[in-house]
Design a protein around this motif. Structure first.
Motif, mmCIF file in Angstrom:
data_model
loop_
_atom_site.group_PDB
_atom_site.id
_atom_site.type_symbol
_atom_site.label_atom_id
_atom_site.label_comp_id
_atom_site.label_asym_id
_atom_site.label_seq_id
_atom_site.Cartn_x
_atom_site.Cartn_y
_atom_site.Cartn_z
ATOM 1 N N LEU A 125 11.795 -5.697 -9.094
ATOM 2 C CA LEU A 125 11.592 -4.676 -8.279
ATOM 3 C C LEU A 125 11.326 -3.396 -9.194
ATOM 4 O O LEU A 125 10.436 -2.604 -8.503
ATOM 5 N N PHE A 126 12.252 -2.970 -10.070
ATOM 6 C CA PHE A 126 12.001 -1.811 -10.640
ATOM 7 C C PHE A 126 10.631 -1.650 -11.339
ATOM 8 O O PHE A 126 10.003 -0.554 -11.219
ATOM 9 N N GLN A 127 10.323 -2.583 -11.980
ATOM 10 C CA GLN A 127 8.746 -2.576 -12.533
ATOM 11 C C GLN A 127 7.664 -2.331 -11.612
ATOM 12 O O GLN A 127 6.988 -1.574 -11.786
ATOM 13 N N GLN A 128 7.873 -3.292 -10.628
ATOM 14 C CA GLN A 128 6.659 -2.831 -9.717
ATOM 15 C C GLN A 128 6.707 -1.459 -8.876
ATOM 16 O O GLN A 128 5.654 -0.877 -8.739
ATOM 17 N N ALA A 129 7.898 -0.905 -8.853
ATOM 18 C CA ALA A 129 8.067 0.558 -8.282
ATOM 19 C C ALA A 129 7.552 1.337 -9.314
ATOM 20 O O ALA A 129 6.867 2.429 -9.031
ATOM 21 N N LEU A 130 7.947 1.276 -10.543
ATOM 22 C CA LEU A 130 7.533 2.069 -11.780
ATOM 23 C C LEU A 130 5.910 1.978 -11.740
ATOM 24 O O LEU A 130 5.217 2.980 -11.659
ATOM 25 N N LEU A 131 5.209 0.683 -11.512
ATOM 26 C CA LEU A 131 4.027 0.730 -11.607
ATOM 27 C C LEU A 131 3.194 1.413 -10.347
ATOM 28 O O LEU A 131 2.023 2.292 -10.567
ATOM 29 N N GLY A 132 3.633 1.187 -9.057
ATOM 30 C CA GLY A 132 3.283 1.909 -7.912
ATOM 31 C C GLY A 132 3.352 3.465 -8.142
ATOM 32 O O GLY A 132 2.475 4.000 -7.498
ATOM 33 N N TYR A 133 4.451 3.720 -8.570
ATOM 34 C CA TYR A 133 4.730 5.344 -8.869
ATOM 35 C C TYR A 133 3.620 6.012 -9.812
ATOM 36 O O TYR A 133 2.892 6.897 -9.595
ATOM 37 N N LEU A 134 3.353 5.098 -11.092
ATOM 38 C CA LEU A 134 2.536 5.682 -11.908
ATOM 39 C C LEU A 134 0.792 5.622 -11.254
ATOM 40 O O LEU A 134 0.028 6.455 -11.634
ATOM 41 N N CYS A 135 0.820 4.918 -10.282
ATOM 42 C CA CYS A 135 -0.482 4.901 -9.714
ATOM 43 C C CYS A 135 -0.666 5.481 -8.454
ATOM 44 O O CYS A 135 -1.623 5.545 -7.801
ATOM 45 N N GLU A 136 0.523 6.455 -8.209
ATOM 46 C CA GLU A 136 0.589 7.320 -7.167
ATOM 47 C C GLU A 136 0.509 6.728 -5.759
ATOM 48 O O GLU A 136 -0.296 7.098 -5.018
ATOM 49 N N ARG A 137 1.055 5.351 -5.560
ATOM 50 C CA ARG A 137 0.963 4.745 -4.300
ATOM 51 C C ARG A 137 1.910 5.453 -3.617
ATOM 52 O O ARG A 137 3.242 5.471 -3.805
ATOM 53 N N ASP B 286 10.404 4.964 -1.455
ATOM 54 C CA ASP B 286 11.249 4.456 -0.320
ATOM 55 C C ASP B 286 11.292 3.260 -0.384
ATOM 56 O O ASP B 286 12.084 2.518 0.075
ATOM 57 N N ASP B 287 10.153 2.531 -0.661
ATOM 58 C CA ASP B 287 10.438 1.025 -0.705
ATOM 59 C C ASP B 287 11.222 0.336 -1.560
ATOM 60 O O ASP B 287 11.716 -0.646 -1.201
ATOM 61 N N LEU B 288 11.275 1.021 -2.707
ATOM 62 C CA LEU B 288 12.229 0.491 -3.627
ATOM 63 C C LEU B 288 13.647 0.435 -3.026
ATOM 64 O O LEU B 288 14.290 -0.460 -3.208
ATOM 65 N N ARG B 289 14.052 1.757 -2.552
ATOM 66 C CA ARG B 289 15.355 1.944 -2.050
ATOM 67 C C ARG B 289 15.414 0.769 -0.867
ATOM 68 O O ARG B 289 16.541 -0.089 -0.779
ATOM 69 N N ALA B 290 14.576 0.646 0.086
ATOM 70 C CA ALA B 290 14.810 -0.722 1.148
ATOM 71 C C ALA B 290 14.836 -1.732 0.625
ATOM 72 O O ALA B 290 15.647 -2.743 0.917
#
Length: 209
Positions: free
Chosen positions: A175-187, A192-196
């Protein structure tokens, strides 16, 4: 100069000074490594982006691999204690999950380049045999950190974990790695998705009452 300062200075051995210099070099190198990644960063490039000369960097680190492993070890040694306060301050299961999720989001925002370097290094270990021992050791410290959170959560919830530390770490790290990738891609909305997702996942890690 006071007697105490004189004594403290006298007790600093050449080995202590050498270690201090290596730590200072690593702190400086991490910024460049986090931006360029494993493949693009050379000792010369690292030196060019720091206050140290190429000769000094090469004196303290035989090659790029030794420097990168040292840097990531040093960074992760600090990182794994970042959640100690979350565990120590938790009084309810829900409060622990909320604080843990917030801390995960915070570290992505504040230290994305360092996490990107870690995942880069872990991927490179698939091909670079000399990286594997260090990567496995670092991975184990991260797994232990996650398990402290999970086991404390289980205690506060009055339940027992439903899976092993290895599985729990794999799920949360994914989950953390996917959120990091999304953050770097400015998704949009990725944090908020990571928290949920953390709130949804944590109860699944426990055995039904």
């Amino acid at each position: 100069m006071s007697p105490d300062m004189t004594t403290a200075t006298a007790r600093r051995t050449p080995a202590d000074k050498h270690d201090e210099r290596r730590r200072a070099l690593a702190d400086s190198a991490l910024r460049t490594l986090g931006e360029l990644g494993y493949a693009r960063a050379s000792l010369r490039e690292i030196a060019n982006n720091s206050e140290f000369s190429h000769g000094v960097v090469h004196y303290y680190f035989h090659d790029k691999l030794e420097l990168i492993v040292y840097c990531v070890r040093q960074y992760k040694a600090t990182c794994v204690h970042r959640y100690d306060g979350v565990v120590a301050d938790a009084t309810t299961a829900d409060g622990l999950v909320a604080a843990f999720a917030d801390k995960l989001v915070e570290t992505i925002v504040e230290e994305a380049p360092m996490h990107r370097l870690w995942y880069d290094l872990r991927s490179q270990s698939m091909f670079e045999v000399s990286l594997r021992e260090a990567v496995l050791q670092i991975d184990q410290t991260l797994e232990d950190m996650v398990w402290r959170v999970v086991s404390t959560y289980a205690d506060l919830a009055g339940a027992a974990p439903a899976m092993t530390p290895h599985v729990a770490y794999g799920l949360l790290d994914g989950l953390f790695q996917q959120a990091l990738l999304g953050y770097l891609c400015e998704r949009e909305g990725v944090l908020d998705d990571l928290r949920a997702q953390v709130h949804d996942l944590m109860p699944v890690l426990l055995r039904p009452a």
